[in-house]
Design an enzyme around this catalytic site. Structure first.
Site, PDB file in Angstrom:
ATOM      1  N   HIS A 271       8.436 -23.470  20.832  1.00 14.92           N
ATOM      2  CA  HIS A 271       7.144 -23.294  20.169  1.00 14.92           C
ATOM      3  C   HIS A 271       7.331 -22.928  18.697  1.00 14.92           C
ATOM      4  CE1 HIS A 271       4.498 -23.857  23.549  1.00 14.92           C
ATOM      5  NE2 HIS A 271       5.093 -22.920  24.258  1.00 14.92           N
TER       6      HIS A 271
ATOM      7  N   CYS B  65       2.797 -24.956  30.702  1.00 17.57           N
ATOM      8  CA  CYS B  65       2.513 -24.153  29.528  1.00 17.57           C
ATOM      9  C   CYS B  65       1.005 -23.994  29.377  1.00 17.57           C
ATOM     10  CB  CYS B  65       3.097 -24.840  28.296  1.00 17.57           C
ATOM     11  SG  CYS B  65       2.925 -23.910  26.777  1.00 17.57           S
TER      12      CYS B  65
ATOM     13  N   HIS C 183      12.064 -22.143  26.046  1.00 19.08           N
ATOM     14  CA  HIS C 183      10.695 -22.665  26.001  1.00 19.08           C
ATOM     15  C   HIS C 183       9.927 -22.043  24.836  1.00 19.08           C
ATOM     16  CE1 HIS C 183       6.825 -24.007  27.923  1.00 19.08           C
ATOM     17  NE2 HIS C 183       6.376 -22.976  27.208  1.00 19.08           N
ATOM     18  N   GLU C 184      10.009 -20.723  24.710  1.00 16.28           N
ATOM     19  CA  GLU C 184       9.268 -20.032  23.638  1.00 16.28           C
ATOM     20  C   GLU C 184       9.853 -20.337  22.269  1.00 16.28           C
ATOM     21  OE1 GLU C 184       6.392 -18.812  24.155  1.00 16.28           O
ATOM     22  OE2 GLU C 184       6.574 -18.968  26.330  1.00 16.28           O
TER      23      GLU C 184
END
Length: 97
Positions: free
Chosen positions: A73, A26, A69-70
């Site tokens: 966040h 990342c 993954h996003e």
């Protein structure tokens, strides 16, 4: 199976299947990569910011991993929070000069 640019507002994973361990990195943590277990197929419901419509998309493989993954966040998580083992699954990137 690639949906291209997705502009998701309030995404929610409504189903997931399969599990695989993949190496992730990342830009928030540029010096490390790590082994993370993620679902291999997901269905995500979201408001499409471009059309204003509610949508559902089923993604698999790398696209499914990228979406998860996003979405992490959005919940304040980094891949480091999901690394399988800090002692065996976290790797320092090589420095190129």
């Amino acid at each position: 199976n690639n949906h291209g640019l997705l502009c998701m507002v309030n995404p929610e994973i409504i189903s997931r299947s399969g599990l695989a361990v993949m190496r992730e990195g990342c830009m928030s943590v540029p010096d490390y990569t790590g082994d993370v277990e993620r679902a291999t197929e997901i269905t995500v419901r979201f408001l499409d910011s471009r059309s204003g419509q509610q949508r559902e998309v089923t993604a698999s493989g790398f696209e499914a991993v990228a979406i998860q993954h996003e979405m992490d966040h959005l919940d304040g998580l980094l891949f480091l929070d999901r690394v399988i083992s800090v002692s065996t699954g976290l790797f320092r990137r090589k420095q190129y000069r």
